[in-house]
Motif scaffolding. Structure first.
Motif, short mmCIF file in Angstrom:
data_model
loop_
_atom_site.label_atom_id
_atom_site.label_comp_id
_atom_site.label_asym_id
_atom_site.label_seq_id
_atom_site.Cartn_x
_atom_site.Cartn_y
_atom_site.Cartn_z
N ALA A 110 13.08 -2.12 -1.52
CA ALA A 110 12.26 -2.21 -2.74
C ALA A 110 12.57 -1.03 -3.66
N VAL A 111 12.63 0.17 -3.09
CA VAL A 111 12.89 1.36 -3.90
C VAL A 111 14.32 1.34 -4.43
N LYS A 112 15.27 0.89 -3.61
CA LYS A 112 16.67 0.84 -4.06
C LYS A 112 16.88 -0.24 -5.12
N THR A 113 16.28 -1.42 -4.88
CA THR A 113 16.49 -2.55 -5.79
C THR A 113 15.76 -2.33 -7.12
N ARG A 114 14.54 -1.74 -7.06
CA ARG A 114 13.76 -1.52 -8.27
C ARG A 114 13.72 -0.03 -8.65
N LYS A 115 14.91 0.56 -8.66
CA LYS A 115 15.01 1.96 -9.06
C LYS A 115 14.56 2.15 -10.50
N ASP A 116 14.67 1.08 -11.29
CA ASP A 116 14.22 1.13 -12.68
C ASP A 116 12.72 1.38 -12.77
N TYR A 117 11.98 0.95 -11.74
CA TYR A 117 10.53 1.11 -11.72
C TYR A 117 10.09 2.36 -10.97
N ASN B 96 0.82 -1.21 0.00
CA ASN B 96 0.00 0.00 0.00
C ASN B 96 0.86 1.26 0.00
N SER B 97 1.90 1.25 0.80
CA SER B 97 2.79 2.42 0.87
C SER B 97 3.44 2.68 -0.48
N LEU B 98 3.92 1.62 -1.12
CA LEU B 98 4.58 1.80 -2.42
C LEU B 98 3.58 2.21 -3.50
N ALA B 99 2.33 1.74 -3.39
CA ALA B 99 1.30 2.18 -4.34
C ALA B 99 0.98 3.65 -4.12
N GLY B 100 0.99 4.07 -2.85
CA GLY B 100 0.78 5.48 -2.55
C GLY B 100 1.85 6.36 -3.16
N VAL B 101 3.06 5.82 -3.24
CA VAL B 101 4.17 6.55 -3.85
C VAL B 101 4.07 6.51 -5.38
N LYS B 102 3.91 5.32 -5.94
CA LYS B 102 3.94 5.15 -7.39
C LYS B 102 2.69 5.71 -8.07
N ILE B 103 1.52 5.38 -7.53
CA ILE B 103 0.27 5.82 -8.15
C ILE B 103 -0.17 7.18 -7.61
N GLY B 104 -0.07 7.33 -6.28
CA GLY B 104 -0.61 8.53 -5.66
C GLY B 104 0.31 9.73 -5.62
N GLY B 105 1.61 9.51 -5.89
CA GLY B 105 2.54 10.63 -5.90
C GLY B 105 3.06 11.05 -4.54
N ALA B 106 2.89 10.21 -3.52
CA ALA B 106 3.43 10.52 -2.19
C ALA B 106 4.96 10.54 -2.28
N ARG B 107 5.58 11.36 -1.44
CA ARG B 107 7.03 11.44 -1.42
C ARG B 107 7.59 11.28 -0.01
#
Length: 513
Positions: free
Chosen positions: A248-255, A213-224
Motif C-alpha cells: 500500500a505504501v509503495k503503490t500509493r507513494k503519491d499519498y 488502522n495501521s495506515l491511519a495511524g501513520v497518515k493521521i497519527g504520524g506513526a513511523r
C-alpha cells in the motif's frame, strides 16, 4: 518526523500465538533469515522469558542476523527484562520490547493493580532496561482503550526514562481508522517529549481493519513504525498484514509520501515459507500473496491486461516475488541445478550431506511427478527439516484399498523411536482409515480440530497435496504439515508431524497481543 517508515515484523512472536503455530528454534531461524532477505527493519524473535526454547531461539536469531534489529518481548519486570537482555547479548543490533497493560479493564481484571502501581512499574522497568540497552520499545497493552489522560503521564515518563520507541497497540482489534489515527495524533501533540521517540502502531484484525488502522495511524497519527506479520498471521483474526501495508505504501507513494526499505520481491517467498512452516494456508483471494491475487477470469479484464497491464493491475506480480519465467526442474535435472535453485530460493542447507539427502528426495519426487516447481522444493526441504528436528514418529509406508460399496481399509507402517509399528484399520475413507491405523498404535487421545488439503502448485492433478492437521491434547494445540503427490500419504505424514509436536512438549506462554 521523517519520510522513512520502519517495518517491525512480529511473525515469530505475535504470529506464533496462532493456535498450533508454535515453531522450533530451527524453524524460527529459517524464517528470520528470510525476513533478513526481505529487509525488514526489526525482527521480533520471541518472548525470551516465556520458555527455554524461546530463549534459545531469540539468542540464535540475535547471533545470526546482521541486516535487521533483533527484538525480544518482555513484561515490565526485572526478571523478564534481564532474560531478554541475556538472550540478545552479542547481537549486532538489538532491542528490548517492554509491555504493560494500561486500560482500566486490564489493570483491574488482569493485573489487579492501581493506576499508580502501573505508572510506577512502567517507569522503573524502563529505567532498569536502560542500563542494559539503548534501544527500548514500550507498549501500553490495550493502549487504544486506555484513558488518554493516564497515557499522557505514563508515556511522557517512559520516554524521559529512556524509551526510544512508543507503540500504541489496538490489542483487541476494536479501533476504526479515523479515530485510531486521531488518538495517536492527540497523544503526540499532548505529550511534551513525544518528539524524542519513534511512534509505532500494532493493530489486530478482529474487525478486519488492522491494515486500515495501521495506515491511519501513520497518515493521521504520524506513526513511523508499523508492527505486522507475514500473511497477517496471529491469534484470533490475526495481525496487520506485512505484505498489504508494504505494498500500500509503495503503490500509493503519491499519498503516503514514505520510503520503506523492504525488498518486495522477497514477499511471496516469505509468505510461502511461513505458510508451509506453520500449516496456515494462504487463502486464494488474499491480497498480494494469494494464488488469485494477479489472476483475471473476466474476459473484459483479460483483454484489458493484454493490451495494457495497468488497466486492471496496480502492481506487477514479479515486483512482489511471483515468478513469471520460472525454471522448472525434472528428473533429468542434475545436482548442481538443484543446488542452484535452493540458493535462488534462499534455502541454506547446513552441510553437503543435507544437500545430498534433499537431492535424493528430489529425485524420488521427480520419478513420480514430471515437473518440480519452487513450491514443491520448499515443501520437500521443509519436510526434510521436520524429519531432522522431530524424528520420534517417522512415516515408512502406506497401502490402502477403497472401492464403491466397500468400507475403505488402510495399512500404515511407521516408526516410533527405534520401534517399527504396522497397523491396519477401516474408516469412512482412505484418509480416515490411515489416521485411525496410526492412532490405534500411538493412542495419543488427541482431538482433531482441523484437517485441510491444499494443492502446492495449481493447474494440474499431478500437483503435490499439502495437508494440515491440527490436534489438541492436554490444553496444547499443534499443527502438522505433510506433502506428497498421494493425498493419503500426505495425510499420514501430517498426522505424524502433529504427533511429533505433541511429543516434544515444547513450552509456550501467551504474551501481549
Amino acid at each position: 518526523m521523517t519520510d522513512r517508515l520502519f517495518i517491525f515484523d512480529t511473525t515469530l512472536r505475535d504470529g506464533e500465538q496462532s493456535p498450533g503455530a508454535s515453531m522450533t528454534k530451527d524453524e524460527k531461524l529459517r524464517i528470520a533469515r528470510q525476513l533478513e532477505r526481505l529487509k525488514v527493519d526489526v525482527i521480533e524473535a520471541g518472548f525470551a522469558a516465556s520458555s527455554n526454547g524461546d530463549f534459545e531461539a531469540v539468542r540464535a536469531i540475535a547471533h545470526a542476523i546482521k541486516g535487521a534489529t533483533v527484538c525480544s518481548l518482555a513484561r515490565a519486570n526485572d526478571r523478564d527484562i534481564s532474560r531478554a537482555a541475556d538472550a540478545l547479548m552479542g547481537g549486532e543490533s538489538t532491542r528490548i520490547h517492554i509491555f504493560l497493560a494500561t486500560s482500566d479493564l486490564h489493570m483491574e481484571k488482569k493485573l489487579r493493580m492501581t493506576r499508580e502501581q502501573v505508572f510506577e512499574q512502567a517507569r522503573l522497568s524502563v529505567r532498569f532496561a536502560r542500563n542494559l540497552t539503548s534501544d527500548i520499545e514500550f507498549s501500553p497493552e490495550d493502549g487504544y482503550r486506555s484513558d488518554p489522560e493516564f497515557l499522557y503521564r505514563v508515556l511522557e515518563t517512559v520516554i524521559a526514562e529512556g524509551a526510544t520507541t512508543i507503540n500504541i497497540p489496538d490489542t483487541v482489534g476494536y479501533a476504526v481508522p479515523e479515530l485510531y489515527g486521531e488518538f495517536l495524533l492527540d497523544l503526540r501533540q499532548r505529550i511534551p517529549n513525544s518528539d524524542k521517540a519513534v511512534w509505532s502502531v500494532h493493530c489486530h484484525n478482529d474487525l478486519g481493519m488492522a491494515v486500515a488502522n495501521s495506515l491511519a495511524g501513520v497518515k493521521i497519527g504520524g506513526a513511523r513504525q508499523i508492527e505486522c506479520t507475514i500473511n497477517g498471521l496471529g491469534e484470533r483474526a490475526g495481525n496487520c498484514s506485512l505484505e498489504e501495508v508494504v505494498m500500500a505504501v509503495k503503490t500509493r507513494k503519491d499519498y503516503f509520501g514514505l520510503e520503506v526499505g523492504v525488498d518486495a520481491t522477497q514477499i511471496v517467498p516469505a509468505s510461502r515459507l511461513v505458510s508451509q512452516t506453520t500449516g496456515f494456508v494462504v487463502q486464494p483471494n488474499k491480497a498480494v500473496v494469494g494464488a488469485n491475487a494477479f489472476a483475471h477470469a473476466s474476459g473484459i479484464h483479460q483483454d484489458g491486461v493484454l493490451k495494457a497491464r495497468d488497466t486492471y493491475e496496480i502492481m506487477r506480480a514479479e515486483d512482489v516475488g511471483w515468478s513469471t519465467n520460472r525454471i522448472v526442474l525434472g528428473k533429468l535435472s542434475g545436482r548442481n541445478a538443484f543446488k542452484q535453485r535452493l540458493k535462488e530460493l534462499g534455502i541454506e542447507m547446513q552441510s553437503e550431506a543435507d544437500i545430498n539427502a534433499a537431492f535424493a528426495r528430489f529425485k524420488e519426487l521427480a520419478d513420480r511427478k514430471s515437473d518440480i516447481f519452487d513450491e514443491d522444493i520448499l515443501a520437500l526441504v521443509m519436510d526434510e527439516a521436520v524429519l531432522a528436528e522431530h524424528e520420534h514418529y517417522r512415516f515408512i509406508s502406506l497401502a490402502q484399498h477403497s472401492e464403491t460399496g466397500a468400507r475403505p481399509q488402510a495399512s500404515v507402517a511407521f516408526a516410533a523411536g527405534e520401534v517399527e509399528h504396522r497397523a491396519t484399520s477401516e474408516g469412512n475413507g482412505p484418509v480416515d482409515a490411515s489416521l485411525k491405523a496410526i492412532e490405534s498404535k500411538v493412542a495419543s487421545g488427541a482431538e482433531m480440530l482441523l484437517y485441510s488439503v491444499n494443492a502446492i502448485t495449481s493447474g494440474s492433478t499431478e500437483s503435490q497435496g499439502e495437508v494440515t492437521v491440527r490436534l489438541q491434547h492436554g490444553g496444547r494445540v499443534v499443527n502438522g504439515v505433510g506433502a506428497d503427490p498421494d493425498i493419503v500419504v500426505a495425510s499420514a505424514k501430517a498426522y505424524l508431524a502433529a504427533l511429533n509436536k505433541l511429543h516434544s512438549k515444547t513450552e509456550r506462554v501467551a504474551a501481549q497481543g
